[in-house]
Design a protein around this motif. Structure first.
Motif, short mmCIF file in Angstrom:
data_model
loop_
_atom_site.label_atom_id
_atom_site.label_comp_id
_atom_site.label_asym_id
_atom_site.label_seq_id
_atom_site.Cartn_x
_atom_site.Cartn_y
_atom_site.Cartn_z
N GLN A 31 12.32 55.95 55.90
CA GLN A 31 13.25 55.07 56.60
C GLN A 31 14.17 54.36 55.62
O GLN A 31 15.37 54.24 55.86
CB GLN A 31 12.47 54.03 57.43
N LYS B 248 16.71 56.82 54.46
CA LYS B 248 17.73 57.07 55.48
C LYS B 248 18.78 55.95 55.48
O LYS B 248 19.98 56.22 55.62
CB LYS B 248 17.10 57.15 56.88
N GLU B 249 18.33 54.71 55.34
CA GLU B 249 19.27 53.59 55.30
C GLU B 249 20.18 53.69 54.07
O GLU B 249 21.38 53.44 54.16
CB GLU B 249 18.50 52.27 55.29
#
Length: 147
Positions: free
Chosen positions: A115, A118-119
């Motif tokens: 995550q 992805k950011e």
């Protein structure tokens, strides 16, 4: 950052994302295997409680006190009950440490890393798009805008 530097960073992050995804898939498969082993252990434990314990008690009763009934067959029935009981209880008494909890924690850690990656990729894509729209600024343009 220049466009080529951002493109290289994006490429490295995408490769890292692929490695993380393969690690997550492997960890998930391991967790599924560990959970199936735990389910089979629970099955054998319940079978030991339902079949093994009463048949063991019946075996002790038949061989210890009622062996002379049925023309001496009580002894054989008792031994058969004890054999069945020992087989089922032996299967239930060999637990396998499946490490489900550490696997779950590691999987959660990998998902959180994915995550965050992805950011970071989203931020880099936005930065690349802003450079493509605004064009590449030369040091002279930067100096003029600062003045």
């Amino acid at each position: 950052m220049s466009l080529s530097l951002i493109a290289g960073t994006i490429q490295r992050h995408e490769q890292r994302m692929q490695r993380l995804q393969s690690s997550i898939n492997a960890m998930d498969k391991g967790l599924q295997i560990a959970m199936s082993v735990e389910h089979s252990q629970a099955f054998w434990r319940s079978l030991a409680m339902i079949i093994g314990m009463p048949s063991g008690a019946a075996g002790v009763l038949l061989t210890g006190f009622l062996f002379s009934f049925w023309d001496g067959a009580g002894l054989w029935y008792g031994v058969a009950c004890l054999g069945l009981s020992s087989f089922v209880i032996k299967m239930a008494s060999e637990p396998i440490d499946t490490q489900v909890r550490p696997l779950q924690e590691r999987l959660l850690e990998l998902v959180l890393k994915r995550q965050g990656l992805k950011e970071e990729l989203t931020r880099l894509y936005a930065q690349r798009e802003s450079l493509l729209k605004g064009g590449v600024r030369t040091p002279i343009d930067v100096k003029r805008s600062a003045a």
